[in-house]
Design a protein around this motif. Sequence first.
Motif, short mmCIF file in Angstrom:
data_model
loop_
_atom_site.label_atom_id
_atom_site.label_comp_id
_atom_site.label_asym_id
_atom_site.label_seq_id
_atom_site.Cartn_x
_atom_site.Cartn_y
_atom_site.Cartn_z
N ALA A 16 -7.08 5.23 1.71
CA ALA A 16 -6.73 5.76 0.38
C ALA A 16 -7.66 6.90 0.01
O ALA A 16 -7.22 7.89 -0.59
CB ALA A 16 -6.81 4.65 -0.66
N ALA A 20 -6.48 10.53 -0.96
CA ALA A 20 -6.89 11.11 -2.24
C ALA A 20 -7.64 12.41 -2.02
O ALA A 20 -7.48 13.38 -2.77
CB ALA A 20 -7.75 10.12 -3.01
N GLU A 82 -5.72 15.11 4.81
CA GLU A 82 -5.84 13.66 5.02
C GLU A 82 -6.25 13.36 6.46
O GLU A 82 -7.10 12.51 6.72
CB GLU A 82 -4.52 12.96 4.67
N ARG A 117 -4.30 7.92 -9.12
CA ARG A 117 -3.10 7.74 -8.29
C ARG A 117 -3.36 6.86 -7.09
O ARG A 117 -2.43 6.50 -6.37
CB ARG A 117 -2.59 9.11 -7.84
N TYR A 118 -4.62 6.50 -6.84
CA TYR A 118 -4.99 5.71 -5.66
C TYR A 118 -5.83 4.51 -6.09
O TYR A 118 -7.05 4.52 -5.98
CB TYR A 118 -5.77 6.57 -4.66
N GLU A 120 -6.41 1.82 -4.70
CA GLU A 120 -7.15 1.23 -3.58
C GLU A 120 -8.58 1.76 -3.49
O GLU A 120 -9.43 1.18 -2.83
CB GLU A 120 -6.46 1.51 -2.24
#
Length: 149
Positions: A16, A20, A82, A117-118, A120
Amino acid sequence: MSRGEGAGMLTESLMALAAAGGTAVVQAAGTEAWGSVRGGVVRMFRRRPDQEDAVDRDLHRTALLHASDDAEATSRQVSLWEEHFSALLGDEDDRVRQPAEAELRRLVSLVPGVADRYPELNIHGNTYNKSPTQHGNYNHQEINYGSDE
């Protein structure tokens, strides 16, 4: 190590964080946060000299992207970052991985709304030394991890 290598060893929280981070880098382009985010990315990859040229090239492309409304190109850039971050966070060398994780968390916090938004990102390797017991009915559940005796 190639860009995607090591990513299979990442925890859910680190995956995550990499996602992010990709979002943060792309969203920061063209904003006040860009200078800080760009500088942080450069610092993160200094310990990976084999990646510095690619990272510099990708930072330049990301900076150019902010002027376009190309959703597909934006998505590709997020995925690219990412991958970069997953490789870095999956590095076996603690001297590379740990500072990269700390810096990436800092960079994500510089871009408003990304961390939200994440969810985790708030999970950090929970370890319990006791076996849980669960009691309850349809309206209430209670989970206990043993006494502290």
